[in-house]
Design an enzyme around this catalytic site. Structure first.
Site, PDB file in Angstrom:
ATOM      1  N   LYS A   1      37.991   6.777  -8.870  1.00 31.73           N
ATOM      2  CA  LYS A   1      37.027   7.366  -7.935  1.00 31.73           C
ATOM      3  C   LYS A   1      35.600   7.241  -8.482  1.00 31.73           C
ATOM      4  O   LYS A   1      34.684   6.813  -7.779  1.00 31.73           O
ATOM      5  CB  LYS A   1      37.366   8.843  -7.700  1.00 31.73           C
ATOM      6  CG  LYS A   1      38.804   9.135  -7.263  1.00 31.73           C
ATOM      7  CD  LYS A   1      39.112   8.576  -5.902  1.00 31.73           C
ATOM      8  CE  LYS A   1      40.455   9.094  -5.375  1.00 31.73           C
ATOM      9  NZ  LYS A   1      41.617   8.705  -6.179  1.00 31.73           N
TER      10      LYS A   1
ATOM     11  N   LYS B   1      37.805  15.004  -1.961  1.00 29.77           N
ATOM     12  CA  LYS B   1      39.041  14.522  -2.584  1.00 29.77           C
ATOM     13  C   LYS B   1      39.021  14.760  -4.087  1.00 29.77           C
ATOM     14  O   LYS B   1      37.955  14.796  -4.719  1.00 29.77           O
ATOM     15  CB  LYS B   1      39.253  13.038  -2.287  1.00 29.77           C
ATOM     16  CG  LYS B   1      38.122  12.104  -2.698  1.00 29.77           C
ATOM     17  CD  LYS B   1      38.417  10.688  -2.208  1.00 29.77           C
ATOM     18  CE  LYS B   1      37.288   9.731  -2.497  1.00 29.77           C
ATOM     19  NZ  LYS B   1      37.571   8.366  -1.975  1.00 29.77           N
TER      20      LYS B   1
ATOM     21  N   ARG C   1      41.852  -2.841   1.524  1.00 33.23           N
ATOM     22  CA  ARG C   1      42.107  -3.148   0.119  1.00 33.23           C
ATOM     23  C   ARG C   1      41.714  -4.600  -0.125  1.00 33.23           C
ATOM     24  O   ARG C   1      42.346  -5.519   0.394  1.00 33.23           O
ATOM     25  CB  ARG C   1      43.572  -2.904  -0.207  1.00 33.23           C
ATOM     26  CG  ARG C   1      44.031  -3.420  -1.573  1.00 33.23           C
ATOM     27  CD  ARG C   1      43.264  -2.826  -2.750  1.00 33.23           C
ATOM     28  NE  ARG C   1      43.284  -1.393  -2.786  1.00 33.23           N
ATOM     29  CZ  ARG C   1      44.274  -0.656  -3.291  1.00 33.23           C
ATOM     30  NH1 ARG C   1      45.345  -1.247  -3.790  1.00 33.23           N
ATOM     31  NH2 ARG C   1      44.183   0.661  -3.295  1.00 33.23           N
TER      32      ARG C   1
ATOM     33  N   ARG D   1      44.216  -0.802   6.006  1.00 37.04           N
ATOM     34  CA  ARG D   1      45.203   0.264   6.180  1.00 37.04           C
ATOM     35  C   ARG D   1      44.643   1.234   7.217  1.00 37.04           C
ATOM     36  O   ARG D   1      43.715   1.993   6.936  1.00 37.04           O
ATOM     37  CB  ARG D   1      45.484   0.918   4.837  1.00 37.04           C
ATOM     38  CG  ARG D   1      46.097  -0.075   3.837  1.00 37.04           C
ATOM     39  CD  ARG D   1      45.917   0.316   2.405  1.00 37.04           C
ATOM     40  NE  ARG D   1      44.507   0.392   2.037  1.00 37.04           N
ATOM     41  CZ  ARG D   1      44.094   0.836   0.855  1.00 37.04           C
ATOM     42  NH1 ARG D   1      44.971   1.208  -0.063  1.00 37.04           N
ATOM     43  NH2 ARG D   1      42.814   0.896   0.594  1.00 37.04           N
TER      44      ARG D   1
ATOM     45  N   ARG E   1      43.516   9.603   6.985  1.00 32.13           N
ATOM     46  CA  ARG E   1      43.799   8.745   5.837  1.00 32.13           C
ATOM     47  C   ARG E   1      44.488   7.457   6.280  1.00 32.13           C
ATOM     48  O   ARG E   1      45.419   7.490   7.081  1.00 32.13           O
ATOM     49  CB  ARG E   1      44.689   9.476   4.832  1.00 32.13           C
ATOM     50  CG  ARG E   1      44.074  10.763   4.296  1.00 32.13           C
ATOM     51  CD  ARG E   1      45.102  11.577   3.524  1.00 32.13           C
ATOM     52  NE  ARG E   1      46.221  11.984   4.372  1.00 32.13           N
ATOM     53  CZ  ARG E   1      47.317  12.594   3.925  1.00 32.13           C
ATOM     54  NH1 ARG E   1      47.438  12.851   2.634  1.00 32.13           N
ATOM     55  NH2 ARG E   1      48.286  12.929   4.765  1.00 32.13           N
TER      56      ARG E   1
ATOM     57  N   ASP F   1      38.518  -0.657  -2.657  1.00 30.62           N
ATOM     58  CA  ASP F   1      38.702  -0.045  -1.349  1.00 30.62           C
ATOM     59  C   ASP F   1      37.364  -0.047  -0.628  1.00 30.62           C
ATOM     60  O   ASP F   1      36.358   0.460  -1.164  1.00 30.62           O
ATOM     61  CB  ASP F   1      39.242   1.378  -1.480  1.00 30.62           C
ATOM     62  CG  ASP F   1      40.710   1.410  -1.884  1.00 30.62           C
ATOM     63  OD1 ASP F   1      41.341   0.324  -1.898  1.00 30.62           O
ATOM     64  OD2 ASP F   1      41.221   2.495  -2.188  1.00 30.62           O
TER      65      ASP F   1
ATOM     66  N   GLU G   1      36.395   3.092  -3.565  1.00 32.03           N
ATOM     67  CA  GLU G   1      37.159   3.261  -4.798  1.00 32.03           C
ATOM     68  C   GLU G   1      37.276   1.918  -5.507  1.00 32.03           C
ATOM     69  O   GLU G   1      37.186   0.860  -4.882  1.00 32.03           O
ATOM     70  CB  GLU G   1      38.573   3.817  -4.530  1.00 32.03           C
ATOM     71  CG  GLU G   1      38.599   5.253  -4.058  1.00 32.03           C
ATOM     72  CD  GLU G   1      40.008   5.827  -4.002  1.00 32.03           C
ATOM     73  OE1 GLU G   1      40.938   5.235  -4.607  1.00 32.03           O
ATOM     74  OE2 GLU G   1      40.192   6.870  -3.351  1.00 32.03           O
TER      75      GLU G   1
ATOM     76  N   ASN H   1      40.193   0.450  -7.820  1.00 29.29           N
ATOM     77  CA  ASN H   1      41.542   0.702  -8.327  1.00 29.29           C
ATOM     78  C   ASN H   1      41.880  -0.259  -9.456  1.00 29.29           C
ATOM     79  O   ASN H   1      41.818  -1.481  -9.272  1.00 29.29           O
ATOM     80  CB  ASN H   1      42.553   0.554  -7.193  1.00 29.29           C
ATOM     81  CG  ASN H   1      42.368   1.622  -6.126  1.00 29.29           C
ATOM     82  OD1 ASN H   1      42.920   2.711  -6.222  1.00 29.29           O
ATOM     83  ND2 ASN H   1      41.568   1.313  -5.115  1.00 29.29           N
TER      84      ASN H   1
END
Length: 323
Positions: free
Chosen positions: A124, A159, A209, A224, A232, A272, A280, A282
């Site tokens: 994050k 979050k 992604r 997504r 979400r 993301d 984000e 990842n």
């Protein structure tokens, strides 16, 4: 080559969508020997990091998808590559694992992604290093600051900093309904630091992604898309995964971040992106390999194993050049 995968238990794999399985399958197809172990299998004794590893053979069967041979205790430096694929939560056990892997690196192991780089890039918080690509963001444990951020931006996502799969994500709209309860819960009354981000309406078109391998973007992203009234898009939260070519903005972000992150030892990164904004970075166990392959035919696992092989060839060339 001998490749060891540090992963969660093989019994938990859903091979029709598991990216680690896709990596294993591609490596095996090229004739590499595959081993698997869990974090708990690592041991540091007398200064040396070893692991109890299980040689596995892929069977091609959907149910009994692998055959395990007798476990062996080996130094991690005995492998040509160790692929770190343990899923979060990124708790202290995970951190201890990165310390052991880092020690193994000093003893000659080649670990992808590099454990120190994983540890230093909170998924994050890392976006703060690239703030030119992010929406307005606040990181704080102070309830007053979090409330003020909501007052300023009106529609906000809150979050935790250590979640995955969409766990613990809340949207608070302009009416502020449940704002106090969400802040109290996520921060544990001001004890835990969390993230607040201005809501990005483009989430309705998907949380994309964007995979980056060896500093280069995969040409397709997996959007997504949230379903129903869900905010979400995470697949674990019921999002629908739709593969699509990366946009010009996706590519801009990936090409700006990719070389920087690769130079730090992050061979595989999952960015993301919602709309035009990075949300984000990842680095633990980025996924979506199989969804992209199934829908587009682009073989992400092949691109990844290519990158691993290139890294190992570069290491050998560099070592030979010293002699």
């Amino acid at each position: 080559m001998k490749i060891a995968f540090l992963a969660d238990p093989l019994s938990t794999f859903k091979i029709y969508k598991d990216s680690t399985f896709a990596m294993m399958r591609e490596a095996a197809k090229r004739g590499h020997r595959i081993y698997a172990f869990e974090q708990r299998d690592m041991v540091l004794e007398e200064g040396v990091v070893t692991a109890e590893v299980t040689p596995i053979t892929l069977t091609g069967d959907a149910e009994e998808w692998y055959r395990a041979d007798a476990p062996e205790i080996l130094k991690l430096s005995a492998f040509d590559a160790v692929i770190e694929r343990k899923d979060p939560p990124f708790d202290m056990e995970y951190v201890y694992g990165t310390y052991l892997l880092e020690l193994a690196e000093r003893q000659g192991a080649r670990v992808f992604n590099r454990p120190g780089a994983i540890r230093d890039h909170n998924e994050k918080l890392s976006i703060a290093q690239f703030s030119g690509y992010t929406s307005p963001t606040l990181v704080s444990s102070n309830p007053a600051r979090l409330r003020a951020f909501h007052d300023k931006h009106g529609d906000v996502i809150f979050k935790p900093l250590d979640g995955m799969g969409g766990a613990g994500i809340f949207r608070i709209k302009e009416d502020g309904m449940n704002l106090g309860s969400v802040i109290e819960s996520l921060t544990d009354n001001g004890k835990h630091t969390i993230m607040a981000q201005k809501y990005i309406p483009a989430i309705k078109q998907g949380d994309k992604r964007v995979l980056v391998i060896g500093g280069k973007p995969v040409p397709f992203a997996l959007a997504r898309i949230p379903q129903g009234n869900e905010v979400r898009g995470n697949l674990a939260a019921g999002g629908l995964g739709v593969a699509q070519p990366i946009t010009a903005r996706d590519r801009e972000i990936a090409e700006a971040l990719g070389p920087v992150l690769a130079a730090r030892g992050l061979l595989l990164v999952g960015l993301d992106v919602i709309g035009d904004f990075l949300t984000e970075v990842n680095v633990t166990s980025p996924t979506c390999f199989q969804e992209i392959f199934d829908q587009t035919g682009f073989d992400v696992a092949a691109m990844f194993i290519d990158a691993v092989e290139q890294q190992l060839t570069h290491t050998l060339d560099t070592t030979a050049g010293r002699h």
